[in-house]
Scaffold this motif. Structure first.
Motif, PDB file in Angstrom:
ATOM      1  N   GLY A   1       0.784  -1.230   0.000  1.00 55.87           N
ATOM      2  CA  GLY A   1       0.000   0.000   0.000  1.00 55.87           C
ATOM      3  C   GLY A   1       0.810   1.271   0.000  1.00 55.87           C
ATOM      4  O   GLY A   1       0.357   2.303  -0.492  1.00 55.87           O
ATOM      5  N   ALA A   2       2.022   1.237   0.555  1.00 57.06           N
ATOM      6  CA  ALA A   2       2.855   2.448   0.634  1.00 57.06           C
ATOM      7  C   ALA A   2       3.908   2.498  -0.464  1.00 57.06           C
ATOM      8  O   ALA A   2       4.789   3.352  -0.436  1.00 57.06           O
ATOM      9  CB  ALA A   2       3.537   2.528   2.004  1.00 57.06           C
ATOM     10  N   ILE A   3       3.813   1.584  -1.435  1.00 65.33           N
ATOM     11  CA  ILE A   3       4.782   1.570  -2.529  1.00 65.33           C
ATOM     12  C   ILE A   3       4.451   2.690  -3.518  1.00 65.33           C
ATOM     13  O   ILE A   3       3.301   2.875  -3.904  1.00 65.33           O
ATOM     14  CB  ILE A   3       4.775   0.208  -3.251  1.00 65.33           C
ATOM     15  CG1 ILE A   3       5.103  -0.906  -2.262  1.00 65.33           C
ATOM     16  CG2 ILE A   3       5.746   0.210  -4.424  1.00 65.33           C
ATOM     17  CD1 ILE A   3       6.450  -0.784  -1.610  1.00 65.33           C
ATOM     18  N   SER A   4       5.469   3.406  -3.939  1.00 67.55           N
ATOM     19  CA  SER A   4       5.264   4.581  -4.784  1.00 67.55           C
ATOM     20  C   SER A   4       5.029   4.227  -6.241  1.00 67.55           C
ATOM     21  O   SER A   4       5.544   3.234  -6.761  1.00 67.55           O
ATOM     22  CB  SER A   4       6.492   5.497  -4.702  1.00 67.55           C
ATOM     23  OG  SER A   4       6.639   6.037  -3.423  1.00 67.55           O
ATOM     24  N   HIS A   5       4.251   5.070  -6.885  1.00 67.22           N
ATOM     25  CA  HIS A   5       4.140   5.065  -8.339  1.00 67.22           C
ATOM     26  C   HIS A   5       5.511   5.451  -8.903  1.00 67.22           C
ATOM     27  O   HIS A   5       6.244   6.235  -8.287  1.00 67.22           O
ATOM     28  CB  HIS A   5       3.084   6.083  -8.752  1.00 67.22           C
ATOM     29  CG  HIS A   5       2.799   6.121 -10.211  1.00 67.22           C
ATOM     30  ND1 HIS A   5       3.598   6.814 -11.109  1.00 67.22           N
ATOM     31  CD2 HIS A   5       1.804   5.566 -10.949  1.00 67.22           C
ATOM     32  CE1 HIS A   5       3.105   6.676 -12.320  1.00 67.22           C
ATOM     33  NE2 HIS A   5       2.020   5.925 -12.265  1.00 67.22           N
TER      34      HIS A   5
ATOM     35  N   THR B   1      -6.346   5.835  -1.089  1.00 67.99           N
ATOM     36  CA  THR B   1      -6.743   6.250  -2.443  1.00 67.99           C
ATOM     37  C   THR B   1      -7.761   7.377  -2.429  1.00 67.99           C
ATOM     38  O   THR B   1      -8.075   7.935  -3.485  1.00 67.99           O
ATOM     39  CB  THR B   1      -7.331   5.063  -3.226  1.00 67.99           C
ATOM     40  OG1 THR B   1      -8.519   4.601  -2.572  1.00 67.99           O
ATOM     41  CG2 THR B   1      -6.332   3.921  -3.324  1.00 67.99           C
ATOM     42  N   PHE B   2      -8.322   7.723  -1.269  1.00 65.60           N
ATOM     43  CA  PHE B   2      -9.326   8.788  -1.180  1.00 65.60           C
ATOM     44  C   PHE B   2      -8.711  10.120  -0.751  1.00 65.60           C
ATOM     45  O   PHE B   2      -9.189  11.179  -1.103  1.00 65.60           O
ATOM     46  CB  PHE B   2     -10.409   8.423  -0.159  1.00 65.60           C
ATOM     47  CG  PHE B   2     -11.364   7.350  -0.595  1.00 65.60           C
ATOM     48  CD1 PHE B   2     -11.171   6.641  -1.764  1.00 65.60           C
ATOM     49  CD2 PHE B   2     -12.469   7.048   0.183  1.00 65.60           C
ATOM     50  CE1 PHE B   2     -12.046   5.649  -2.160  1.00 65.60           C
ATOM     51  CE2 PHE B   2     -13.368   6.063  -0.205  1.00 65.60           C
ATOM     52  CZ  PHE B   2     -13.155   5.361  -1.378  1.00 65.60           C
TER      53      PHE B   2
ATOM     54  N   GLY C   1      -5.304  -5.224   3.595  1.00 63.52           N
ATOM     55  CA  GLY C   1      -5.631  -4.490   2.381  1.00 63.52           C
ATOM     56  C   GLY C   1      -5.331  -5.262   1.111  1.00 63.52           C
ATOM     57  O   GLY C   1      -4.670  -6.303   1.117  1.00 63.52           O
ATOM     58  N   VAL C   2      -5.819  -4.731   0.006  1.00 67.96           N
ATOM     59  CA  VAL C   2      -5.614  -5.336  -1.320  1.00 67.96           C
ATOM     60  C   VAL C   2      -4.308  -4.826  -1.925  1.00 67.96           C
ATOM     61  O   VAL C   2      -3.467  -5.604  -2.364  1.00 67.96           O
ATOM     62  CB  VAL C   2      -6.802  -5.015  -2.249  1.00 67.96           C
ATOM     63  CG1 VAL C   2      -6.534  -5.535  -3.664  1.00 67.96           C
ATOM     64  CG2 VAL C   2      -8.081  -5.626  -1.697  1.00 67.96           C
ATOM     65  N   GLY C   3      -4.153  -3.499  -1.949  1.00 70.80           N
ATOM     66  CA  GLY C   3      -2.916  -2.888  -2.411  1.00 70.80           C
ATOM     67  C   GLY C   3      -2.483  -3.347  -3.789  1.00 70.80           C
ATOM     68  O   GLY C   3      -3.279  -3.471  -4.721  1.00 70.80           O
TER      69      GLY C   3
ATOM     70  N   PRO D   1      -2.323   5.795  -6.801  1.00 67.88           N
ATOM     71  CA  PRO D   1      -2.884   5.130  -7.978  1.00 67.88           C
ATOM     72  C   PRO D   1      -2.274   3.751  -8.196  1.00 67.88           C
ATOM     73  O   PRO D   1      -1.194   3.448  -7.706  1.00 67.88           O
ATOM     74  CB  PRO D   1      -2.507   6.082  -9.118  1.00 67.88           C
ATOM     75  CG  PRO D   1      -1.255   6.749  -8.641  1.00 67.88           C
ATOM     76  CD  PRO D   1      -1.433   6.915  -7.155  1.00 67.88           C
ATOM     77  N   GLY D   2      -3.012   2.918  -8.938  1.00 67.53           N
ATOM     78  CA  GLY D   2      -2.503   1.590  -9.266  1.00 67.53           C
ATOM     79  C   GLY D   2      -2.740   0.549  -8.198  1.00 67.53           C
ATOM     80  O   GLY D   2      -2.251  -0.580  -8.307  1.00 67.53           O
ATOM     81  N   LYS D   3      -3.480   0.907  -7.165  1.00 68.26           N
ATOM     82  CA  LYS D   3      -3.763  -0.026  -6.072  1.00 68.26           C
ATOM     83  C   LYS D   3      -5.221  -0.513  -6.150  1.00 68.26           C
ATOM     84  O   LYS D   3      -6.068   0.119  -6.765  1.00 68.26           O
ATOM     85  CB  LYS D   3      -3.526   0.642  -4.712  1.00 68.26           C
ATOM     86  CG  LYS D   3      -2.197   1.375  -4.578  1.00 68.26           C
ATOM     87  CD  LYS D   3      -1.006   0.439  -4.601  1.00 68.26           C
ATOM     88  CE  LYS D   3       0.317   1.196  -4.683  1.00 68.26           C
ATOM     89  NZ  LYS D   3       0.633   1.983  -3.498  1.00 68.26           N
TER      90      LYS D   3
END
Length: 492
Positions: A95-99, A217-218, A433-435, A469-471
């Motif tokens: 979840g905390a991985i960057s784009h 994401t919100f 989470g899904v992430g 984004p992308g999660k």
């Protein structure tokens, strides 16, 4: 350090069009030079969270308050630069991985407990406050913060909200969403708004509840109001020792079937016991097939009475030994083993991949047998340490990422474990989470129509999808430790 050391953006990215040096200079004007990290050597530690995924951000900003967060978000919105909020980096789904072209907003400096209201039993905190620090602080007033993830010594409240974190004691008290009253939130364009209130119930849509568990994401929570509970009069912890996982699973169903809802009901299998005992003596027998950790809380007479029923249930379902730890030191020793189990897996293998599936309690034994079959099929050892009371499995697939093909094999096996959980009437995640890690498995649970509606909810908060984004939603891209690696020559 000068901006000539900044990583080069990929051609055609929004950051390239905006101007990298100008962008970083504006970040520094907002948060201060010392609070913006952008050199690739310094960014290495922000490439990870607790999962197997990787993705190096372009920069990391350490704001001090909501105003600075709002300014950073507004700047990124203007520049079209994706943003990821980061707490302590203990998340287990990427979840905390960057784009690849994004930045992180890290909340290390926003770590203050702002208010404790003893009369109304609530606290106001910043997102960087560590979970256990809050609980320890309010216990001096005879109160507690109930959600207790296994990583509670390190995880932050902001991250807990993003993932709707659980923990052993959430069996009785509920997950994070049940303890958040309200929050101050910064949206993707920098707008500051408030969700929820001090009241237990509020009219209108439960936007506080929708935001909790939205995986960043919100928007980003910058001030959080949480409910506190009184410290229980009595606590008693039982260790049930079983010859195998099957009999321990039967004991779980039996205890719950008697109408008993313990504060916590945890299971640890033989492989996890070995790992824990390798690191320190938590009091788990080396020859046990599985152990159950059961904690009761409440009034003294009630705990004593229910404790007799629990003991009887454990003996009746095949326990070889039942120990009661009434003293605080004994309880702490038992819980130290449980909450340190994931770290202890390092004594068995260099890496683990934790799959957070949920199944009905009655399916525990069957599913664990099928999970073991997945491990045998792929030649992978799987350790199990999990929240048995609510069927929240945590199979830990052990591997060595240095071995050729190991990552590919482990992600395929993890996907098969999730398929087993869903086929048993379960779902993909209970608290992690899904992430990135489970997004390609979302169609196992949701139709395209379901996910389209979810995207509309997200778009109501973040119409540009510029935050994390992308999660969550499948996009055909697999993510693991080889993803989001910078191309050769990308850095100056």
């Amino acid at each position: 350090m000068t901006t000539s050391d900044i990583s080069r953006p990929t051609p055609g990215s929004a950051l390239a069009a905006f101007g990298v040096r100008e962008f970083v200079s504006r970040l520094q004007r907002i948060a201060g030079d010392a609070n913006v990290v952008f050199h690739p050597d310094d960014l290495l530690v922000f490439e990870y969270d607790g999962s197997i995924d990787r993705g190096m951000p372009r920069a990391v900003v350490f704001p001090l308050n909501t105003h600075e967060v709002s300014q950073v978000m507004a700047l990124c919105y203007e520049a079209g630069v994706p943003v990821v909020g980061r707490g302590s980096g203990t998340g287990l789904s990427g979840g905390a991985i960057s784009h690849p072209d994004g930045i992180q907003i890290a909340f290390t400096r926003m770590n203050r407990i702002l208010e404790v209201d003893r009369e109304n039993r609530h606290a106001v905190v910043e997102p960087g406050v560590i979970n256990l620090d809050l609980d320890t602080y309010v216990r001096r007033y005879g109160m507690r913060y109930a959600p207790d993830p296994s990583s509670q010594r390190a995880c932050s409240l902001g991250g807990n909200i993003a993932e709707n974190a659980g923990g052993p004691h959430c069996l009785a008290y509920g997950t994070t969403t049940n303890h958040v009253l309200g929050m101050e939130v910064v949206l993707e364009d920098g707008t500051v708004t408030h969700l929820g209130s001090l009241a237990r119930e509020t009219p209108g849509y439960d936007l506080r509840g929708v935001f909790t568990g939205s995986e960043g994401t919100f928007g980003i929570a910058t001030r959080i109001m949480v409910r506190l509970l009184p410290v229980p009069e009595a606590v008693k912890t039982y260790l049930g020792i079983f010859p195998d996982v099957e009999s321990a699973c039967t004991a779980v169903s039996t205890v719950i079937g008697h109408g008993i809802v313990p504060a916590a009901l945890e299971m640890i299998d033989a492989l996890s016991i070995r790992a824990v005992q390798n690191v320190s003596d938590a009091g788990y027998p080396d020859d046990a097939g599985a152990v159950l950790l059961i904690e009761l809380e409440g009034l003294s007479d009630e705990v004593d009475e229910i404790g007799l029923e629990v003991e009887a249930s454990l003996w009746d379902t095949g326990a070889s030994q039942v120990n009661a730890a009434a003293e605080a030191a004994e309880r702490e020793q038992l819980w130290k083993g449980r909450k340190g189990a994931l770290g202890a897996l390092g004594s068995l293998a260099p890496n683990y991949y934790l799959v957070d599936g949920v199944v009905p309690r009655t399916q525990l034994a069957t599913v664990l047998h099928q999970v073991a079959e997945v491990g045998r099929k792929h030649g992978i050892e799987i350790a199990n340490v999990f929240h048995a009371g609510d069927g929240n499995l945590h199979p830990c697939l052990l591997f060595d990422e240095r071995e050729p093909g190991a990552l590919e094999k482990i992600t395929v096996a993890g996907a098969e474990v999730l398929e087993v959980c869903v086929a048993a009437g379960g779902t993909l995640t209970g608290e992690h989470g899904v992430g990135l890690e489970k997004k390609e498995q979302m169609p196992l649970v949701y139709s395209e129509e379901d996910m389209a509606v979810m995207r509309k909810v997200r778009d109501a908060f973040a119409p540009r999808n510029n935050i994390n984004p992308g999660k969550i939603f499948p996009d055909g891209h697999r993510h693991h430790a080889e993803a989001h690696r910078p191309a050769p020559g990308m850095y100056a």
